[in-house]
Design a protein around this motif. Sequence first.
Motif, PDB file in Angstrom:
ATOM      1  N   ILE A  60      -1.425   3.711   6.780  1.00  0.00           N
ATOM      2  CA  ILE A  60      -1.841   4.372   8.020  1.00  0.00           C
ATOM      3  C   ILE A  60      -3.345   4.198   8.227  1.00  0.00           C
ATOM      4  O   ILE A  60      -3.806   3.879   9.334  1.00  0.00           O
ATOM      5  CB  ILE A  60      -1.456   5.861   7.981  1.00  0.00           C
ATOM      6  N   ASP A  61      -4.116   4.375   7.170  1.00  0.00           N
ATOM      7  CA  ASP A  61      -5.564   4.185   7.260  1.00  0.00           C
ATOM      8  C   ASP A  61      -5.899   2.750   7.654  1.00  0.00           C
ATOM      9  O   ASP A  61      -6.814   2.510   8.465  1.00  0.00           O
ATOM     10  CB  ASP A  61      -6.225   4.512   5.923  1.00  0.00           C
ATOM     11  N   LEU A  62      -5.157   1.790   7.098  1.00  0.00           N
ATOM     12  CA  LEU A  62      -5.370   0.379   7.425  1.00  0.00           C
ATOM     13  C   LEU A  62      -5.159   0.144   8.918  1.00  0.00           C
ATOM     14  O   LEU A  62      -5.959  -0.544   9.573  1.00  0.00           O
ATOM     15  CB  LEU A  62      -4.422  -0.469   6.584  1.00  0.00           C
ATOM     16  N   ALA A 117      -8.019  -0.731  11.988  1.00  0.00           N
ATOM     17  CA  ALA A 117      -7.892  -1.914  12.847  1.00  0.00           C
ATOM     18  C   ALA A 117      -7.993  -1.577  14.331  1.00  0.00           C
ATOM     19  O   ALA A 117      -7.875  -2.467  15.175  1.00  0.00           O
ATOM     20  CB  ALA A 117      -6.567  -2.617  12.563  1.00  0.00           C
ATOM     21  N   GLY A 118      -8.207  -0.299  14.666  1.00  0.00           N
ATOM     22  CA  GLY A 118      -8.305   0.109  16.063  1.00  0.00           C
ATOM     23  C   GLY A 118      -6.984   0.511  16.666  1.00  0.00           C
ATOM     24  O   GLY A 118      -6.813   0.477  17.890  1.00  0.00           O
ATOM     25  N   LEU A 119      -6.048   0.918  15.817  1.00  0.00           N
ATOM     26  CA  LEU A 119      -4.715   1.321  16.269  1.00  0.00           C
ATOM     27  C   LEU A 119      -4.528   2.825  16.095  1.00  0.00           C
ATOM     28  O   LEU A 119      -5.043   3.419  15.143  1.00  0.00           O
ATOM     29  CB  LEU A 119      -3.634   0.597  15.471  1.00  0.00           C
ATOM     30  N   GLU A 120      -3.790   3.418  16.998  1.00  0.00           N
ATOM     31  CA  GLU A 120      -3.375   4.809  16.870  1.00  0.00           C
ATOM     32  C   GLU A 120      -1.911   4.836  16.457  1.00  0.00           C
ATOM     33  O   GLU A 120      -1.061   4.216  17.103  1.00  0.00           O
ATOM     34  CB  GLU A 120      -3.538   5.543  18.204  1.00  0.00           C
ATOM     35  N   VAL A 121      -1.602   5.518  15.359  1.00  0.00           N
ATOM     36  CA  VAL A 121      -0.221   5.636  14.908  1.00  0.00           C
ATOM     37  C   VAL A 121       0.449   6.737  15.724  1.00  0.00           C
ATOM     38  O   VAL A 121       0.160   7.924  15.562  1.00  0.00           O
ATOM     39  CB  VAL A 121      -0.143   5.940  13.403  1.00  0.00           C
ATOM     40  N   LEU A 122       1.342   6.344  16.615  1.00  0.00           N
ATOM     41  CA  LEU A 122       2.008   7.287  17.507  1.00  0.00           C
ATOM     42  C   LEU A 122       3.233   7.923  16.866  1.00  0.00           C
ATOM     43  O   LEU A 122       3.588   9.065  17.179  1.00  0.00           O
ATOM     44  CB  LEU A 122       2.433   6.574  18.792  1.00  0.00           C
ATOM     45  N   ALA A 123       3.905   7.175  16.003  1.00  0.00           N
ATOM     46  CA  ALA A 123       5.120   7.678  15.356  1.00  0.00           C
ATOM     47  C   ALA A 123       5.328   6.902  14.072  1.00  0.00           C
ATOM     48  O   ALA A 123       4.855   5.770  13.920  1.00  0.00           O
ATOM     49  CB  ALA A 123       6.328   7.529  16.276  1.00  0.00           C
ATOM     50  N   GLN A 124       6.045   7.522  13.142  1.00  0.00           N
ATOM     51  CA  GLN A 124       6.376   6.841  11.898  1.00  0.00           C
ATOM     52  C   GLN A 124       7.729   7.330  11.418  1.00  0.00           C
ATOM     53  O   GLN A 124       8.150   8.447  11.731  1.00  0.00           O
ATOM     54  CB  GLN A 124       5.312   7.073  10.835  1.00  0.00           C
ATOM     55  N   PHE A 150       0.838  -1.185   0.000  1.00  0.00           N
ATOM     56  CA  PHE A 150       0.000   0.000   0.000  1.00  0.00           C
ATOM     57  C   PHE A 150       0.882   1.248   0.000  1.00  0.00           C
ATOM     58  O   PHE A 150       1.974   1.237   0.572  1.00  0.00           O
ATOM     59  CB  PHE A 150      -0.861   0.064   1.268  1.00  0.00           C
ATOM     60  N   PRO A 151       0.407   2.350  -0.574  1.00  0.00           N
ATOM     61  CA  PRO A 151       1.075   3.628  -0.335  1.00  0.00           C
ATOM     62  C   PRO A 151       1.014   3.980   1.154  1.00  0.00           C
ATOM     63  O   PRO A 151       0.194   3.433   1.897  1.00  0.00           O
ATOM     64  CB  PRO A 151       0.259   4.626  -1.171  1.00  0.00           C
ATOM     65  N   ALA A 152       1.870   4.887   1.573  1.00  0.00           N
ATOM     66  CA  ALA A 152       2.016   5.187   2.999  1.00  0.00           C
ATOM     67  C   ALA A 152       0.691   5.565   3.666  1.00  0.00           C
ATOM     68  O   ALA A 152       0.351   5.022   4.725  1.00  0.00           O
ATOM     69  CB  ALA A 152       3.046   6.298   3.188  1.00  0.00           C
ATOM     70  N   GLN A 153      -0.048   6.497   3.091  1.00  0.00           N
ATOM     71  CA  GLN A 153      -1.275   6.946   3.751  1.00  0.00           C
ATOM     72  C   GLN A 153      -2.304   5.826   3.827  1.00  0.00           C
ATOM     73  O   GLN A 153      -3.038   5.706   4.817  1.00  0.00           O
ATOM     74  CB  GLN A 153      -1.876   8.153   3.020  1.00  0.00           C
ATOM     75  N   ASP A 154      -2.366   4.983   2.805  1.00  0.00           N
ATOM     76  CA  ASP A 154      -3.292   3.854   2.844  1.00  0.00           C
ATOM     77  C   ASP A 154      -2.923   2.879   3.952  1.00  0.00           C
ATOM     78  O   ASP A 154      -3.800   2.270   4.581  1.00  0.00           O
ATOM     79  CB  ASP A 154      -3.305   3.133   1.505  1.00  0.00           C
TER      80      ASP A 154
END
Length: 217
Positions: free
Chosen positions: A173-175, A179-186, A167-171
């Motif tokens: 993150i959306d995935l 799933a019920g996850l918070e992206v804290l850092a990348q 997937f592209p990066a933003q997709d």
Amino acid sequence: MTDDRERPRAAAAFDALGAEYEKAFAGSRTHRRSLEWLLARLAPRSRVLDVGSGTGRPTAETLANAGHVVLGIDVSPVMVQLAAQQVPAATFQCADVRDVPLADGSFDAVCVYFSLLQLDRREQRDLVRRLARLLRPEGYLVLATVPLDVDGVDATFMGQPVRVTSFPAQDLIDLAEDAGLEVLAQEASMFTPAHPDASPEPHLFLHCRRTGQPRMG
């Protein structure tokens, strides 16, 4: 589930690579920083699942050496044998993680370093949702991939035939958020594996925390 013809293809590729894969990726500083991020947040003796554990290095070894209880699962018998020899403090199982009975909420953290790429997009979404459920509330999931808009592309990886989906990066993150996850850092980086047949590839590491239920749809 993955087509039965595709599972042997993925296992065969990594059986053939064996220790060469570990050598090729040993220089990834982004991977090391990702593990440091996770270690800084884990309580002592945390239970960690390493999906696609490969040779056990650096992920399982780093976590086990820090005193955590690590279960590594990989479809490649050669990789699992190497991991068991190299990281005796962890436990390894040769299987497709989707076939292994694991209880929801039974892990403090899950690592998924580059192990989604052999699955199609629906399977990747379904697996990330399942792995999120395996986490205790506020548990951590660290996911790394090659963030490209590719779907079922036949390619050669370090001399081995593989079929790649991503997937592209933003997709991605959306995935994770679905799933019920918070992206804290990348962290994104370019990395060239130390192998004569390798070329530079983009890497994306997402550091997530379980915060809620998966979104519907």
